[in-house]
Design a protein around this motif. Structure first.
Motif, short mmCIF file in Angstrom:
data_model
loop_
_atom_site.label_atom_id
_atom_site.label_comp_id
_atom_site.label_asym_id
_atom_site.label_seq_id
_atom_site.Cartn_x
_atom_site.Cartn_y
_atom_site.Cartn_z
N TYR A 1 0.76 -1.40 0.55
CA TYR A 1 -0.17 0.03 0.11
C TYR A 1 0.61 1.61 -0.46
O TYR A 1 1.88 1.05 0.60
CB TYR A 1 -0.77 0.18 1.34
CG TYR A 1 -2.33 -1.15 1.27
CD1 TYR A 1 -1.83 -1.98 1.59
CD2 TYR A 1 -3.40 -0.60 0.81
CE1 TYR A 1 -3.43 -3.40 1.66
CE2 TYR A 1 -3.93 -1.19 0.40
CZ TYR A 1 -4.28 -1.94 1.10
OH TYR A 1 -5.35 -3.06 1.15
N GLN B 1 0.44 5.84 1.18
CA GLN B 1 -0.19 6.42 1.68
C GLN B 1 0.55 8.28 1.35
O GLN B 1 1.91 8.50 1.84
CB GLN B 1 -0.06 6.31 3.38
CG GLN B 1 -0.74 7.22 4.12
CD GLN B 1 -1.29 6.34 5.95
OE1 GLN B 1 0.08 6.25 5.92
NE2 GLN B 1 -1.77 7.04 6.16
N GLY C 1 -1.32 13.06 3.95
CA GLY C 1 -2.82 13.50 3.67
C GLY C 1 -4.10 12.56 3.59
O GLY C 1 -5.72 13.12 2.69
N GLN C 2 -3.19 11.57 2.94
CA GLN C 2 -4.59 10.75 1.97
C GLN C 2 -4.61 9.28 2.59
O GLN C 2 -3.63 8.94 3.32
CB GLN C 2 -3.58 10.83 0.36
CG GLN C 2 -3.65 11.59 -0.47
CD GLN C 2 -4.94 12.55 -0.60
OE1 GLN C 2 -5.74 11.66 -1.20
NE2 GLN C 2 -4.70 13.93 -1.15
N GLY C 3 -5.66 8.61 2.40
CA GLY C 3 -5.71 7.24 2.73
C GLY C 3 -4.94 6.97 2.30
O GLY C 3 -4.21 6.33 1.35
N LEU C 4 -4.12 5.06 2.78
CA LEU C 4 -4.19 4.11 2.23
C LEU C 4 -4.18 3.69 0.55
O LEU C 4 -5.43 3.55 0.47
CB LEU C 4 -3.45 3.09 2.89
CG LEU C 4 -2.56 3.49 3.77
CD1 LEU C 4 -2.91 4.22 5.25
CD2 LEU C 4 -2.20 1.59 4.58
N LEU D 1 -4.24 0.51 -2.61
CA LEU D 1 -3.79 -0.90 -2.57
C LEU D 1 -3.07 -0.37 -3.82
O LEU D 1 -2.97 0.19 -4.68
CB LEU D 1 -4.65 -1.48 -3.14
CG LEU D 1 -3.98 -2.74 -3.89
CD1 LEU D 1 -3.55 -3.22 -2.16
CD2 LEU D 1 -5.39 -3.49 -3.61
N GLU E 1 4.52 7.53 1.82
CA GLU E 1 4.61 6.28 3.14
C GLU E 1 4.93 5.09 2.43
O GLU E 1 2.93 4.92 1.67
CB GLU E 1 4.47 6.62 4.24
CG GLU E 1 5.20 5.56 4.94
CD GLU E 1 5.07 6.44 6.65
OE1 GLU E 1 4.06 6.89 6.52
OE2 GLU E 1 5.58 5.49 7.81
N PHE F 1 3.27 0.59 2.65
CA PHE F 1 3.77 -0.13 3.79
C PHE F 1 3.30 -1.46 3.08
O PHE F 1 2.90 -1.74 2.03
CB PHE F 1 2.16 0.13 4.13
CG PHE F 1 2.67 1.30 5.47
CD1 PHE F 1 1.82 2.36 5.27
CD2 PHE F 1 3.17 1.08 7.01
CE1 PHE F 1 1.83 3.34 5.40
CE2 PHE F 1 3.10 2.63 7.38
CZ PHE F 1 2.39 3.22 7.03
N LEU G 1 -5.51 -7.84 7.92
CA LEU G 1 -3.81 -7.11 6.99
C LEU G 1 -3.30 -7.36 8.26
O LEU G 1 -3.65 -6.20 9.26
CB LEU G 1 -4.43 -6.09 6.37
CG LEU G 1 -5.02 -6.09 5.12
CD1 LEU G 1 -5.60 -4.88 4.70
CD2 LEU G 1 -4.33 -6.50 3.84
N PHE H 1 0.65 -5.24 9.25
CA PHE H 1 1.56 -4.30 8.71
C PHE H 1 2.62 -3.84 8.86
O PHE H 1 2.60 -4.42 10.06
CB PHE H 1 0.26 -2.64 8.01
CG PHE H 1 -0.57 -2.56 7.48
CD1 PHE H 1 -2.88 -2.89 8.23
CD2 PHE H 1 -0.35 -1.79 6.11
CE1 PHE H 1 -2.91 -2.51 7.26
CE2 PHE H 1 -1.75 -1.77 5.37
CZ PHE H 1 -2.75 -2.08 5.90
N GLY H 2 3.79 -3.60 7.77
CA GLY H 2 5.13 -3.28 8.67
C GLY H 2 4.99 -1.81 9.39
O GLY H 2 4.06 -1.15 8.72
N ALA H 3 5.70 -1.25 9.55
CA ALA H 3 5.98 -0.51 10.03
C ALA H 3 5.99 0.61 9.19
O ALA H 3 5.81 2.04 9.46
CB ALA H 3 7.22 0.09 10.81
#
Lengths: 115, 114
Positions: free
Chosen positions: B36, B38, B41-44, B46, B88, B90, B102, B104-106
């Motif tokens: 994913y 990000q 200011g946006q959502g994740l 895919l 970012e 993920f 799900l 998620f990694g950091a």
């Protein structure tokens, strides 16, 4: 097609105050998720709804957190009372069904700051 | 225990250069794997996913990822980075077929310099 809508986008409150976040999923999506994203971390699932039923709330801290999805569409996540450690981004996501084959669509999140 | 590891917290890359983001998972069986993105200011969103079959997966925005069972890895690549790829990223896994959870990694933050 409208995406997942969340409000407010930002919220600043003092500790011990209540706060609520609202989510409107994509039309037709039966499954709704609330995630918590701490700074520098990936999202972690808090609760999953199938229509109006909370089918997985095992990660929701029930002493202060609550959620509802009364008509199987919009959802509200509440914290009462808020603590300093609750400062994070709260993400809402939705999908057609809970299967991993169905993409989860995420909203922009609500950034909460607790002072 | 950490299910998904993204070893790089932050990567800086020049515009036009190639990008590779690392992801390792720690399960014996093959999980279902996702990347994913990000943006601020946006959502994740895919980028791509792997369930089975061809181990090289093509995604949106010119990204691809390769599943390597022997290395328990699912690294994301892009041949030529654009300034708009600053975001970012993920990596995430699902343990069981048909499951929804799900993990998620950091995340890895990508900075693109001109």
């Amino acid at each position: 097609e409208a995406g997942v809508v969340q409000s407010p986008r930002y919220k600043i409150i003092e500790k011990k105050q209540p706060v609520a976040f609202w989510c409107n999923p994509i039309s037709g999506h039966n499954t709704l998720y609330w995630y918590l994203q701490n700074l520098g971390q990936g999202p972690e699932l808090l609760i999953r709804y199938e229509n109006e039923e909370a089918v997985d709330d095992s990660q929701l801290p029930k002493d202060r957190f609550s959620a509802e999805r009364l008509k199987g569409v919009d959802s509200t996540l509440k914290i009462q009372p808020a603590e300093l450690g609750d400062s994070a981004v709260y993400l809402c996501a939705s999908s057609l069904s809970p299967s991993s084959y169905n993409e989860q669509f995420f909203g922009p999140g609500t950034r909460l700051t607790v002072l | 225990a950490q299910s998904v590891t993204q070893p790089d917290i932050h990567i800086t890359v020049s515009e036009g250069a190639s990008l590779e983001l690392r992801c390792n998972y720690s399960y014996g069986a093959t999980p279902y794997l996702f990347w994913y993105v990000q943006s601020p200011g946006q959502g994740l969103q895919l980028l791509l996913k792997y369930f089975s079959g061809d181990t090289l997966v093509q995604g949106i925005k010119g990204f691809e990822a390769e599943f390597k069972r022997s290395q328990s890895s699912f690294n994301l690549r892009k041949p030529s980075v654009h300034w708009s790829d600053a975001a970012e990223y993920f990596c995430a896994v699902v343990l069981e077929e048909g499951d929804y959870k799900l993990s998620f990694g950091a995340g890895t933050t990508v900075t693109v310099r001109a």
